[in-house]
Design a protein around this motif. Structure first.
Motif, short mmCIF file in Angstrom:
data_model
loop_
_atom_site.label_atom_id
_atom_site.label_comp_id
_atom_site.label_asym_id
_atom_site.label_seq_id
_atom_site.Cartn_x
_atom_site.Cartn_y
_atom_site.Cartn_z
N PRO A 83 1.72 3.67 2.43
CA PRO A 83 1.97 2.71 1.99
C PRO A 83 3.31 2.05 2.69
O PRO A 83 3.15 0.72 2.71
N ARG A 84 4.20 2.01 3.60
CA ARG A 84 5.27 1.75 4.42
C ARG A 84 4.66 1.21 5.60
O ARG A 84 4.49 0.54 6.84
N ASN A 91 -0.19 -0.63 0.72
CA ASN A 91 0.84 -0.32 -0.28
C ASN A 91 0.80 -1.80 -0.91
O ASN A 91 1.30 -1.54 -2.33
N TYR A 150 10.68 0.90 4.80
CA TYR A 150 9.93 0.65 3.68
C TYR A 150 10.56 -0.78 3.34
O TYR A 150 11.45 -1.28 3.35
#
Length: 387
Positions: free
Chosen positions: A342-343, A284, A275
């Motif tokens: 989100p990563r 993200n 991340y």
């Protein structure tokens, strides 16, 4: 006769009702076993916040069922791991365990989960054995294996032309296994680890080891520390003047959630992790905005891993339409899911570990900014896993 018929009908109705799970609409009990005190306290809070944020975004329910939380402070103490896990499993009778940060504690949790066949989602601890020899259908990880970020940093440092490296970490599962992953990749890339330095967890008296680094004069140093220990190590490294001649690299936990406390000492540090704060993808950007509005704080990798733990649980529950008795359906769906994280999107391996893009990040201000991909879709080797 009419009375008997009525009684018979009532008895039959009760039998039918008994055949339907009595708790089908009851809340799903989630046991959060995380560090709420000590070195890793901030990490535990971020994981919990991330998990609850995803549930909140689903209207407070998963698969149509309310979520009820039970919490235990694991104290980052492996010797208390089994007892603390059993408080949730036996006392609170949770449906799913979520935890933890410390690898030694997570190993105890995994053993307790296997013995009781309780669903376990690991939102941080990277102990290789959890998705290696201890792998089980009811255990899935939303984070990483210790091997993964170590291996990725070894790739990065070899690519940057370093030939002689030293490593430094706490002498416990996360540190030792991360260093092994680093060494495997670094030496495969033509480098040589000349010495491994360790100290007991959570000791932060680094001076003697920093003096040894200065004497050995390696090309670069690889470090694995997290939380409060990472803050002090980075500051001590700079205070010793080592950063001027010996570049410092680390698993991303060296600078994740610690940059504000590290201040100028951390600026420019390169780390690898799954991340990066500035990862410019819609998922993200939306996540970071929502997290900041909800908690008045910046999200970090720990919050992401908590958020994704809830996503993985939701995938299993949705497949079973909220019916916890359909364990095979739930566990199979948790492994088949593509997590819109989100990563960046990722999948889960057969052993229950994420298959991850590992990023190169540079510490700038209060962010770990994305620079490049160190390794694409890195899968843990899951050595020893038999299911």
């Amino acid at each position: 006769m009419k009375t008997l018929l009525k009684l018979s009908a009532a008895a039959a109705a009760l039998c039918v009702a008994a055949a339907v799970p009595a708790q089908s609409n009851a809340p799903i009990k989630v046991g959060l076993m995380l560090p709420y005190t000590g070195t890793y306290a901030a990490l535990g809070t971020a994981i919990e916040n991330g998990f609850k944020l995803y549930v909140q975004e689903q209207g407070g329910k998963l698969a149509g069922r309310e979520i009820q939380y039970f919490k235990v402070d694991d104290e980052s103490e492996p010797s208390k791991g089994t007892d603390n896990a059993n408080k949730l499993i036996k006392r609170d009778q949770v449906d799913v365990l979520v935890g933890t940060v410390h690898s030694g504690v997570a190993l105890a949790m995994a053993r307790a989960a296997k013995e009781s066949n309780t669903l376990l989602i690991v939102p941080n601890a990277g102990a290789d054995a959890i998705t290696g020899p201890m792998c089980a259908p009811n255990i899935v990880r939303s984070s990483f294996s210790n091997w993964q970020p170590g291996y990725a940093t070894g790739v990065l440092m070899a690519q940057r032309g370093h030939k002689r490296a030293m490593t430094i970490t706490w002498n416990y599962a996360a540190g030792i296994e991360t260093v092994k992953g680093f060494t495997e990749a670094f030496e495969k890339g033509g480098g040589k680890v000349v010495k491994d330095l360790t100290l007991p967890f959570p000791n932060v008296e680094f001076q003697a080891l920093l003096t040894e680094i200065a004497a050995q004069k390696p090309d670069a140093v690889f470090a694995f520390f997290a939380g409060g220990g990472a803050v002090k190590f980075v500051k001590d490294y700079v205070a010793a003047g080592l950063n001027k001649t010996i570049p410092l690299y680390g698993s991303g936990f060296l600078t994740d959630g610690t940059l504000e406390a590290q201040g100028p000492a951390a600026q420019g540090l390169l780390t690898t992790l799954h991340y990066a704060d500035s990862l410019d993808i819609p998922r993200n950007n939306a996540f970071r905005k929502s997290y900041a509005l909800t908690y008045k704080a910046n999200a970090d990798v720990y919050a992401v891993q908590g958020y994704d733990a809830a996503q993985i649980l939701a995938a299993g529950l949705n497949a079973a339409k909220g019916d916890l008795s359909k364990r095979d359906v739930i566990t199979a769906a948790m492994r088949k899911v593509t997590v819109d994280s989100p990563r960046g999107k990722f999948t889960i391996s057969a052993a229950g570990n994420p298959v991850l893009d590992m990023y190169v990040r540079e510490a700038k201000g209060l962010n770990n900014e994305y620079r490049s991909v160190a390794v694409k879709a890195l899968a843990d080797p899951a050595r020893g896993c038999k299911m």
